[in-house]
Scaffold this motif. Sequence first.
Motif, PDB file in Angstrom:
ATOM      1  N   UNK A   1      -5.808   1.699  -6.534  1.00 55.80           N
ATOM      2  CA  UNK A   1      -5.873   1.987  -5.099  1.00 55.80           C
ATOM      3  C   UNK A   1      -5.748   3.488  -4.811  1.00 55.80           C
TER       4      UNK A   1
ATOM      5  N   UNK B   1      -0.511   4.610  -1.697  1.00 61.29           N
ATOM      6  CA  UNK B   1      -1.653   5.186  -0.978  1.00 61.29           C
ATOM      7  C   UNK B   1      -1.152   5.933   0.259  1.00 61.29           C
ATOM      8  N   UNK B   2      -0.180   5.349   0.949  1.00 62.98           N
ATOM      9  CA  UNK B   2       0.337   5.989   2.163  1.00 62.98           C
ATOM     10  C   UNK B   2       1.014   7.320   1.851  1.00 62.98           C
TER      11      UNK B   2
ATOM     12  N   UNK C   1       0.793  -1.230   0.000  1.00 59.03           N
ATOM     13  CA  UNK C   1       0.000   0.000   0.000  1.00 59.03           C
ATOM     14  C   UNK C   1       0.835   1.295   0.000  1.00 59.03           C
TER      15      UNK C   1
ATOM     16  N   UNK D   1      -1.677   9.789   1.094  1.00 65.24           N
ATOM     17  CA  UNK D   1      -2.357  10.152   2.342  1.00 65.24           C
ATOM     18  C   UNK D   1      -1.520  11.164   3.128  1.00 65.24           C
TER      19      UNK D   1
END
Lengths: 315, 198
Positions: B42, B15-16, B12, B19
């Motif tokens: 994603x 995405x991190x 992931x 974010x």
Amino acid sequence: MFPTDANVIVGLDRADDAGVYKISDDLALIQTVDFFTPIVDDPYWFGQIAAANALSDVYAMGGTPKTAMNLVAFPAKEMDLTILRQIIQGGIDKLTEAEVVLIGGHSVEDKEIKYGLSVTGVIHPARVLAKQNLRPGDGLVITKPLGTGIVNTAIKAAMASVDLTDRVTRLMAALNRDAARIMLNFDVSACTDVTGFGLLGHLSEMVCGSGTSVQVDSRQVPVIAEALELASMGLIPAGAYKNKEFREPMIALAETVPRALQDVLFDPQTTGGLLISVREEQADALVAALKAAGSGDAARIGEIMDRPEEKIWVV
Amino acid sequence: MKEIDARGLACPAPVLQTKATLQEDNPNRVRVVVDNAASQQNVQRFLESQGFQTQLEQHGADYVIMGTCEAASVAQPEPYAERQTAAKKIMVLCATDRIGFGDDELGLKLMVNFLRTLKEMGDELWRLVFVNNGVKLTIDGSEVIADLQNYEKAGLKILVCGTCLDHFRLLERKQVGETTNMLDIVTAMQLADKVVSI
């Protein structure tokens, strides 16, 4: 073609959960092996999960596991050996719970930790539960909720709560033994366990070559509640996308199935539940018996259809 | 415009990174580059879950995701709570899917009509909370699902009791609102100027 002999009941040509070899008219060996890199931080729990996962293939064939051997890769020069001891202790404790004896193993020096086991079990040659034997009219039952792959991705991203991590760890370490024992009291035509290919991937394997089709009612599929929210935030393992892409041609997903739920249906599972095709009149009783024995999330999720297209309809 | 190069990273991680960028800079526009289809989907999902509209372009082996957020405030966790306005804050708590006792069919009709008419409260409608049988209004097949989704799009915060969804085994069928807990509900009651309970 791979070489074979007359006593091979299930071999490489069938791509089933485990291999089965006939020893005598009333005894066959079931053999399987599985190992992987750590999926949880706690070494003891990782050991338990790896063992539960390796044992699962024997249960899915309807057999009884008897003995196991460890497979270990460990960076012994860089990492504290107590970690390895904890992993192995986790494996042994899970084997003890399953009444299986560890009788050997082998370890190699490696940069990355890997652990798993080869498991040997026994079964009556006439009672092997193959994967590709779906019977039209049967009900389809699953014994554990889906979403461990998505939650594991969230754990890696530090976006899973302690409580969720704990629940999913226990779920992955839970043996499929009791569910398998119960299943054998019912008129079951086919069974597999849900692992890396996800629910729809493994169901595709059951459908291919069976001459039947399956309808799945997505609203009945048990799901770890948080997995849906995590999926809609994009915490989906790459494997889920691969599973979907690979099997897309044979699966018709209704538009009404929410996107996050679609992802969960393809989510790779670790020690996922058993996927069981059981005589329709017995399906509800099987679910009730599973629930009573601790598989609280067991559910009837679909039916086998007498349609030769070999397709899966998800509504 | 914030640029994020997440090429060479597996899920992931992209995405991190995205974010973290949203949290640090709260940008209106982002451009994220990834090099595999799973990360592309994603990241796109993550941005959409944070109120961004996304567009995708492919440049050779790279995927470029452009995210635009019309109002910067949408990406903030509690836009309504933080907004300092003169408007009253009205919280509506629905503990049932029907209004009143007597005829159930009539009760349901009244509830549908009530929820549709709530918009007349305008900006003062601040929270819509569903508990007990009320959560059944938020699942697929509910007559007011489109209305509730429109409220949510317009920025109204809809809270749906997780314990209740779980009790009715409807968790996976919820189509609108945030799953919430009792602490959130009690906090909202305390912050509200007026609580209307149905």
